[in-house]
Design a protein around this motif. Structure first.
Motif, PDB file in Angstrom:
ATOM      1  N   GLY A   8     -17.146  -5.441  11.518  1.00  0.00           N
ATOM      2  CA  GLY A   8     -16.438  -5.601  10.258  1.00  0.00           C
ATOM      3  C   GLY A   8     -15.049  -5.004  10.206  1.00  0.00           C
ATOM      4  N   GLY A   9     -14.653  -4.314  11.259  1.00  0.00           N
ATOM      5  CA  GLY A   9     -13.311  -3.753  11.267  1.00  0.00           C
ATOM      6  C   GLY A   9     -12.252  -4.842  11.396  1.00  0.00           C
ATOM      7  N   GLY A  10     -10.995  -4.445  11.238  1.00  0.00           N
ATOM      8  CA  GLY A  10      -9.904  -5.392  11.363  1.00  0.00           C
ATOM      9  C   GLY A  10      -8.624  -4.823  10.807  1.00  0.00           C
ATOM     10  N   SER A  11      -7.659  -5.708  10.630  1.00  0.00           N
ATOM     11  CA  SER A  11      -6.357  -5.322  10.095  1.00  0.00           C
ATOM     12  C   SER A  11      -6.220  -5.862   8.683  1.00  0.00           C
ATOM     13  N   VAL A  12      -5.701  -5.031   7.796  1.00  0.00           N
ATOM     14  CA  VAL A  12      -5.562  -5.415   6.398  1.00  0.00           C
ATOM     15  C   VAL A  12      -4.341  -4.727   5.815  1.00  0.00           C
ATOM     16  N   GLN A  13      -3.758  -5.330   4.807  1.00  0.00           N
ATOM     17  CA  GLN A  13      -2.628  -4.705   4.131  1.00  0.00           C
ATOM     18  C   GLN A  13      -3.120  -3.667   3.136  1.00  0.00           C
ATOM     19  N   ALA A  14      -2.265  -2.713   2.857  1.00  0.00           N
ATOM     20  CA  ALA A  14      -2.594  -1.677   1.886  1.00  0.00           C
ATOM     21  C   ALA A  14      -3.009  -2.326   0.562  1.00  0.00           C
ATOM     22  N   GLY A  15      -4.063  -1.761  -0.025  1.00  0.00           N
ATOM     23  CA  GLY A  15      -4.619  -2.317  -1.248  1.00  0.00           C
ATOM     24  C   GLY A  15      -5.751  -3.292  -1.013  1.00  0.00           C
ATOM     25  N   GLY A  16      -5.928  -3.703   0.220  1.00  0.00           N
ATOM     26  CA  GLY A  16      -6.971  -4.659   0.554  1.00  0.00           C
ATOM     27  C   GLY A  16      -8.322  -4.004   0.747  1.00  0.00           C
ATOM     28  N   ASN A  83     -12.497  -0.256  -0.427  1.00  0.00           N
ATOM     29  CA  ASN A  83     -11.558  -0.923  -1.322  1.00  0.00           C
ATOM     30  C   ASN A  83     -10.274  -0.113  -1.449  1.00  0.00           C
ATOM     31  N   ASN A  84      -9.233  -0.772  -1.908  1.00  0.00           N
ATOM     32  CA  ASN A  84      -7.936  -0.112  -2.102  1.00  0.00           C
ATOM     33  C   ASN A  84      -7.553   0.700  -0.860  1.00  0.00           C
ATOM     34  N   LEU A  85      -7.602   0.055   0.270  1.00  0.00           N
ATOM     35  CA  LEU A  85      -7.327   0.743   1.527  1.00  0.00           C
ATOM     36  C   LEU A  85      -5.879   1.217   1.604  1.00  0.00           C
ATOM     37  N   LYS A  86      -5.695   2.351   2.257  1.00  0.00           N
ATOM     38  CA  LYS A  86      -4.383   2.968   2.412  1.00  0.00           C
ATOM     39  C   LYS A  86      -4.062   3.104   3.899  1.00  0.00           C
ATOM     40  N   GLY A 118     -18.081   2.271  17.603  1.00  0.00           N
ATOM     41  CA  GLY A 118     -16.955   2.285  16.685  1.00  0.00           C
ATOM     42  C   GLY A 118     -16.349   0.913  16.453  1.00  0.00           C
ATOM     43  N   THR A 119     -15.677   0.791  15.313  1.00  0.00           N
ATOM     44  CA  THR A 119     -14.938  -0.417  14.973  1.00  0.00           C
ATOM     45  C   THR A 119     -13.596  -0.005  14.379  1.00  0.00           C
ATOM     46  N   GLN A 120     -12.535  -0.635  14.843  1.00  0.00           N
ATOM     47  CA  GLN A 120     -11.184  -0.228  14.455  1.00  0.00           C
ATOM     48  C   GLN A 120     -10.799  -0.803  13.096  1.00  0.00           C
TER      49      GLN A 120
END
Length: 124
Positions: A8-16, A83-86, A118-120
């Motif tokens: 489930g890891g991945g790249s996301v923009q802040a707030g995602g 949620n609301n990732l930083k 682990g998952t990044q």
């Protein structure tokens, strides 16, 4: 033998948001607590959230109100809803099990004896 596999890891923009899952197999009655911990390069692993056998949860102050840990009734899936990732949430996230821990002690790496790979998670 307990085996843990994160996804489930991945790249996301802040707030995602992201939802991490940990597939659990081989769990025994000796395992009372499970948790999510994270590690940034060169730093120690730090607890993010933990849940014990009666469903009591513990969260690091930095993620309270944003992250939710849960597990299914059969304790075969451990989930971390983020949620609301930083950007400061960027890390390698691990699923882990412990014979027992309570409260703030569950946010340390010491009580955990079985780890996934682990998952990044990357937040930009």
């Amino acid at each position: 033998q307990v085996q843990l596999v994160e996804s489930g890891g991945g790249s996301v923009q802040a707030g995602g948001s992201l939802r991490l899952s940990c597939s659990v197999s081989g769990l025994t009655e000796d395992t009372e607590s499970m948790g999510w911990l994270r590690q940034v390069d060169g730093a120690e692993r730090q607890g993010v959230a933990a849940i014990d056998s009666d469903g009591t949860t513990t969260y690091a102050d930095s993620v309270k109100g944003r992250f939710t840990i849960s597990q299914d009734n059969e304790k075969k899936i451990l989930t971390l809803q983020m949620n609301n990732l930083k950007p400061e949430d960027t890390a390698l996230y691990y699923c882990a099990t412990a014979a027992y821990c309570s409260g703030e002690y569950c946010l340390q790496a010491a009580p955990y004896n079985t780890w996934g790979r682990g998952t990044q998670v990357t937040v930009s």
